[in-house]
Write an enzyme that holds these catalytic residues in place. Structure first.
Site, PDB file in Angstrom:
ATOM      1  N   ARG A  66     -11.300   8.235  -2.953  1.00  0.00           N
ATOM      2  CA  ARG A  66     -11.663   9.642  -2.715  1.00  0.00           C
ATOM      3  C   ARG A  66     -13.194   9.814  -2.634  1.00  0.00           C
ATOM      4  O   ARG A  66     -13.713  10.410  -1.690  1.00  0.00           O
ATOM      5  CB  ARG A  66     -11.078  10.503  -3.843  1.00  0.00           C
ATOM      6  CG  ARG A  66     -10.988  11.966  -3.495  1.00  0.00           C
ATOM      7  CD  ARG A  66     -10.377  12.745  -4.656  1.00  0.00           C
ATOM      8  NE  ARG A  66      -9.111  12.187  -5.113  1.00  0.00           N
ATOM      9  CZ  ARG A  66      -8.538  12.472  -6.275  1.00  0.00           C
ATOM     10  NH1 ARG A  66      -9.117  13.334  -7.105  1.00  0.00           N
ATOM     11  NH2 ARG A  66      -7.379  11.922  -6.625  1.00  0.00           N
ATOM     12  N   GLY A  84      -7.242   4.170   3.210  1.00  0.00           N
ATOM     13  CA  GLY A  84      -7.300   3.171   2.144  1.00  0.00           C
ATOM     14  C   GLY A  84      -8.567   3.256   1.304  1.00  0.00           C
ATOM     15  O   GLY A  84      -8.721   2.532   0.332  1.00  0.00           O
ATOM     16  N   ASP A 111       0.878  -1.156   0.000  1.00  0.00           N
ATOM     17  CA  ASP A 111       0.000   0.000   0.000  1.00  0.00           C
ATOM     18  C   ASP A 111       0.934   1.231   0.000  1.00  0.00           C
ATOM     19  O   ASP A 111       2.108   1.118   0.378  1.00  0.00           O
ATOM     20  CB  ASP A 111      -0.835  -0.069   1.283  1.00  0.00           C
ATOM     21  CG  ASP A 111      -1.620   1.175   1.529  1.00  0.00           C
ATOM     22  OD1 ASP A 111      -2.420   1.541   0.667  1.00  0.00           O
ATOM     23  OD2 ASP A 111      -1.430   1.792   2.593  1.00  0.00           O
ATOM     24  N   ASP A 115      -0.007   5.142   0.797  1.00  0.00           N
ATOM     25  CA  ASP A 115      -0.232   6.101   1.888  1.00  0.00           C
ATOM     26  C   ASP A 115      -0.274   5.366   3.225  1.00  0.00           C
ATOM     27  O   ASP A 115      -1.135   4.520   3.438  1.00  0.00           O
ATOM     28  CB  ASP A 115      -1.580   6.839   1.691  1.00  0.00           C
ATOM     29  CG  ASP A 115      -1.604   7.683   0.428  1.00  0.00           C
ATOM     30  OD1 ASP A 115      -0.745   8.559   0.295  1.00  0.00           O
ATOM     31  OD2 ASP A 115      -2.494   7.467  -0.416  1.00  0.00           O
ATOM     32  N   LYS A 157      -5.299   8.006  -6.573  1.00  0.00           N
ATOM     33  CA  LYS A 157      -5.091   8.399  -7.968  1.00  0.00           C
ATOM     34  C   LYS A 157      -3.819   9.232  -8.106  1.00  0.00           C
ATOM     35  O   LYS A 157      -3.412   9.565  -9.214  1.00  0.00           O
ATOM     36  CB  LYS A 157      -6.311   9.179  -8.468  1.00  0.00           C
ATOM     37  CG  LYS A 157      -7.550   8.310  -8.507  1.00  0.00           C
ATOM     38  CD  LYS A 157      -8.737   9.016  -9.133  1.00  0.00           C
ATOM     39  CE  LYS A 157      -9.875   8.000  -9.298  1.00  0.00           C
ATOM     40  NZ  LYS A 157     -11.102   8.566  -9.779  1.00  0.00           N
TER      41      LYS A 157
HETATM   42  P1  B16 Z   1      -6.503  10.049  -3.675  1.00  0.00           P
HETATM   43  P2  B16 Z   1      -3.584   3.971  -0.050  1.00  0.00           P
HETATM   44  C1  B16 Z   1      -5.484   5.854  -0.099  1.00  0.00           C
HETATM   45  O1  B16 Z   1      -4.194   5.414  -0.430  1.00  0.00           O
HETATM   46  C2  B16 Z   1      -5.467   6.658   1.200  1.00  0.00           C
HETATM   47  O2  B16 Z   1      -5.216   5.790   2.293  1.00  0.00           O
HETATM   48  C3  B16 Z   1      -6.794   7.317   1.432  1.00  0.00           C
HETATM   49  O3  B16 Z   1      -6.721   8.137   2.588  1.00  0.00           O
HETATM   50  C4  B16 Z   1      -7.173   8.144   0.194  1.00  0.00           C
HETATM   51  O4  B16 Z   1      -8.471   8.703   0.353  1.00  0.00           O
HETATM   52  C5  B16 Z   1      -7.159   7.242  -1.032  1.00  0.00           C
HETATM   53  O5  B16 Z   1      -5.880   6.675  -1.186  1.00  0.00           O
HETATM   54  C6  B16 Z   1      -7.490   8.003  -2.305  1.00  0.00           C
HETATM   55  O6  B16 Z   1      -6.448   8.900  -2.549  1.00  0.00           O
HETATM   56  O7  B16 Z   1      -7.480  11.062  -3.221  1.00  0.00           O
HETATM   57  O8  B16 Z   1      -5.060  10.540  -3.687  1.00  0.00           O
HETATM   58  O9  B16 Z   1      -6.889   9.394  -4.969  1.00  0.00           O
HETATM   59  O10 B16 Z   1      -3.468   3.958   1.444  1.00  0.00           O
HETATM   60  O11 B16 Z   1      -4.535   2.941  -0.626  1.00  0.00           O
HETATM   61  O12 B16 Z   1      -2.233   4.006  -0.742  1.00  0.00           O
HETATM   62 MG    MG Z   2      -2.776   3.153   3.329  1.00  0.00          MG
END
Ligand code: B16
Ligand code: MG
Length: 214
Positions: A50, A47, A10, A12, A118
């Site tokens: 959005r 995870g 993963d 983030d 994304k």
């Molecule tokens: P984005 P991961 C996730 O990443 C984040 O944990 C989550 O907080 C976020 O809302 C999601 O990605 C979407 O991210 O807005 O940048 O498309 O932990 O799956 O790497």
């Molecule tokens: Mg994560």
């Protein structure tokens, strides 16, 4: 356990500390809607894609908005978030990440990213580690986001590996559920709230020894 031939990370919260940036951006969005939003609420969003995150915030405040406002809020949240990560660099990698990636490379263990974000490719470029991954599956290439296993199954497929030959490292409940549903070894990192759900738990990746698995 099969010999491990692939590690799927993963992004983030496992590779880099961007979860706090997501939290600040969502808190700003929620407050603009008159909804209280604290760290414990953010735990539900880790995870999560959005759009699903914004739906959860609206549920939290029992609010409904037009689809135009929904799209506008997704855009302003992302603009604020992307602005806040412009200075990301290799010093923001979480402990043990770079050493593990380099060790895996030298042993011929394949490397993948399985992220809901994304912005994943942009972040990997800022961190200058994009070239280390054999495959990057992110929020742009997935129909069913975590907790559905699609993101990790696509990763294993692209690596030509069975799920049972891969360890997934996750910091979120949605990600551990996804990895387990896909038949992967689901290892939790850095989030004690999800330790019980996972096959193994590590405070950070310095505690993980590749030699024990590959
Ligand atoms: P984005 P991961 C996730 O990443 C984040 O944990 C989550 O907080 C976020 O809302 C999601 O990605 C979407 O991210 O807005 O940048 O498309 O932990 O799956 O790497
Ligand atoms: Mg994560």
């Amino acid at each position: 356990m099969d010999k491990i031939k692939g590690l799927i990370f993963d992004l983030d919260g496992v590779i880099v500390t961007t979860e706090h940036n997501h939290f600040i951006a969502w808190q700003r969005t929620a407050n603009a809607l008159g909804i209280d939003f604290q760290e414990e609420h953010n735990e539900l969003l880790k995870g999560v894609s959005r759009a699903d995150s914004l739906k959860k915030i609206l549920d939290l405040g029992s609010k409904s908005i037009s689809s135009e406002e929904f799209e506008a809020l997704l855009k302003s949240k992302n603009d604020f978030y992307v602005d806040s990560i412009q200075e990301l660099n290799q010093s923001d990698l979480l402990p043990g990440v770079l050493d593990l990636l380099l060790k895996a490379k030298s042993k011929g263990v394949q490397l993948g990213i399985g992220s809901s974000s994304k912005n994943a490719k942009f972040i990997l470029t800022l961190l200058k580690i994009d070239h280390l991954f054999d495959v990057v599956i992110d929020g742009n290439g997935v129909t069913d986001p975590k907790p559905h296993p699609e993101v990790f199954l696509n990763g294993a497929n692209a690596l030509g590996l069975k799920p049972s030959e891969c360890i997934v490292f996750e910091d979120a409940a949605s990600g551990i559920t996804a990895a387990k549903a896909g038949g992967f070894h689901a290892f939790a990192v850095g989030n004690p709230h999800i330790a019980e759900m996972a096959e193994k738990y590590f405070n950070d990746l310095t505690e993980f020894s590749l030699e024990a698995y590959a």
